[in-house]
Scaffold this active site. Structure first.
Site, PDB file in Angstrom:
ATOM      1  N   VAL A  64      -1.895   8.584  -6.591  1.00  0.00           N
ATOM      2  CA  VAL A  64      -3.324   8.457  -6.252  1.00  0.00           C
ATOM      3  C   VAL A  64      -3.740   9.342  -5.078  1.00  0.00           C
ATOM      4  O   VAL A  64      -4.929   9.514  -4.830  1.00  0.00           O
ATOM      5  CB  VAL A  64      -3.744   6.990  -5.961  1.00  0.00           C
ATOM      6  CG1 VAL A  64      -3.619   6.123  -7.200  1.00  0.00           C
ATOM      7  CG2 VAL A  64      -2.985   6.407  -4.778  1.00  0.00           C
ATOM      8  N   TYR A 155      -2.132  -0.133   7.980  1.00  0.00           N
ATOM      9  CA  TYR A 155      -2.586  -0.826   6.756  1.00  0.00           C
ATOM     10  C   TYR A 155      -3.977  -1.420   6.964  1.00  0.00           C
ATOM     11  O   TYR A 155      -4.859  -1.282   6.108  1.00  0.00           O
ATOM     12  CB  TYR A 155      -1.563  -1.913   6.427  1.00  0.00           C
ATOM     13  CG  TYR A 155      -1.811  -2.694   5.148  1.00  0.00           C
ATOM     14  CD1 TYR A 155      -1.508  -2.137   3.899  1.00  0.00           C
ATOM     15  CD2 TYR A 155      -2.309  -3.994   5.179  1.00  0.00           C
ATOM     16  CE1 TYR A 155      -1.701  -2.871   2.734  1.00  0.00           C
ATOM     17  CE2 TYR A 155      -2.499  -4.727   4.022  1.00  0.00           C
ATOM     18  CZ  TYR A 155      -2.189  -4.158   2.790  1.00  0.00           C
ATOM     19  OH  TYR A 155      -2.384  -4.886   1.634  1.00  0.00           O
ATOM     20  N   LYS A 159      -7.465  -0.628   5.014  1.00  0.00           N
ATOM     21  CA  LYS A 159      -8.150  -1.672   4.245  1.00  0.00           C
ATOM     22  C   LYS A 159      -9.563  -1.929   4.774  1.00  0.00           C
ATOM     23  O   LYS A 159     -10.484  -2.178   3.999  1.00  0.00           O
ATOM     24  CB  LYS A 159      -7.319  -2.954   4.254  1.00  0.00           C
ATOM     25  CG  LYS A 159      -5.980  -2.824   3.517  1.00  0.00           C
ATOM     26  CD  LYS A 159      -6.174  -2.404   2.069  1.00  0.00           C
ATOM     27  CE  LYS A 159      -4.887  -2.435   1.271  1.00  0.00           C
ATOM     28  NZ  LYS A 159      -5.076  -2.041  -0.139  1.00  0.00           N
TER      29      LYS A 159
END
Ligand code: NAD
Length: 249
Positions: A64, A155, A159
């Site tokens: 991705v 992370y 997010k």
């Protein structure tokens, strides 16, 4: 049943966990499912399960973070299935790294997969939705993007980025009939969290009002709500939290 008959759904990270559960549910609801993942072999297993529900399936091995690869995968889906109605960006990575030890490379890699990968999925699928006159985008963030987490600065940055990014998409793509939303799950039992420490898992479980981690098949129905009609028709720019009560925004 059959809430997605005639729809074409692209799901990244479809070879495992939440992405795989969403692919299985969308297939049961009548959608054709295009499964994208780094790992073609696991995707093929999930595609075979989806085909048992009678769904048309295709498998696309892609990273991705690779813009050309993602553009080519979306083009292949359009050629194979005739268009794109639904995109779920579920591919993601997670590791615990104390901030004072976090290298720029570690930070960059997590942001590349967990945030830029979402951008690339949307960037190369949205034109096909515009052509179709509308569509639905569901980006998988995390409740940690709202509350933060120790050892998870990379992370949680990614997010939280997904949540802000999706709000902008919701504003910009609404005139094209495209609705964009976020699911921010709490801890879900999948391979992603296998590597987290037992201490973290035990403490986390004790914090949760519902008292247990979720399963991927308990997250998938939230995705179905967001992409189905009339259930999802009034949601855009929203963040839904199947999170065992961990965050109450
Ligand atoms: N499991 C949890 O507790 C939890 C909680 C909140 C949010 N999430 C998010 O849900 C999403 C799915 O996680 P999961 O728990 O199903 O994890 P998982 O590890 O079971 O599945 C993730 C999938 O993404 C794929 N992937 C990873 N990097 C990729 C890349 N560069 N290109 C293409 N595919 C790639 C993996 O091969 C794997 O199949 C992730 O975005 C994750 O951050 C998970």
């Amino acid at each position: 049943m059959n809430q997605l008959t005639g729809k074409v759904a692209v799901i990244t990270g479809a070879g495992s966990g939440i992405g795989a559960a969403i692919a299985r549910l969308f297939a049961r609801e009548g959608a054709a499912v295009a499964l994208l993942d780094l790992h073609e072999d696991t995707c093929r297993d999930v595609a075979a399960e989806c085909a048992e529900s009678g769904a048309d399936t295709s498998v696309h091995a892609v990273d991705v973070t690779d813009s050309d690869g993602m553009q080519a995968a979306m083009a292949a889906v359009v050629t194979e299935h005739g268009g794109i109605d639904i995109l779920v960006n579920s591919a993601g990575i997670l590791d615990e790294t104390p901030f004072l030890e976090m290298s720029p490379d570690t930070f960059d890699r997590t942001v590349a997969v967990d945030l830029k990968g979402v951008y690339l999925g949307c960037r190369w699928a949205a034109p096909a939705m515009v052509e179709r006159g509308g569509g639905r985008i569901v980006n998988i963030a995390s409740q940690l993007g709202i509350k933060g987490g120790v050892g998870l600065a990379h992370y949680t940055a990614a997010k939280a980025g997904v949540i802000g990014f999706t709000k902008s998409l919701a504003l910009e793509l609404a005139p094209h009939g495209i609705l964009a939303n976020v699911i921010a799950p709490g801890p879900i039992v999948t391979p992603l969290i296998e590597g987290l420490s037992l201490d973290w898992k035990t403490a986390k479980q004790e914090e949760l009002p519902i008292g247990r981690f979720g399963r991927a098949d308990e997250v998938a129905p939230t995705a179905l709500l967001l992409v189905s009609s009339p259930g999802g028709d009034l949601y855009t720019g929203q963040t839904l939290g199947p999170n065992s009560g961990d965050v109450m925004p």
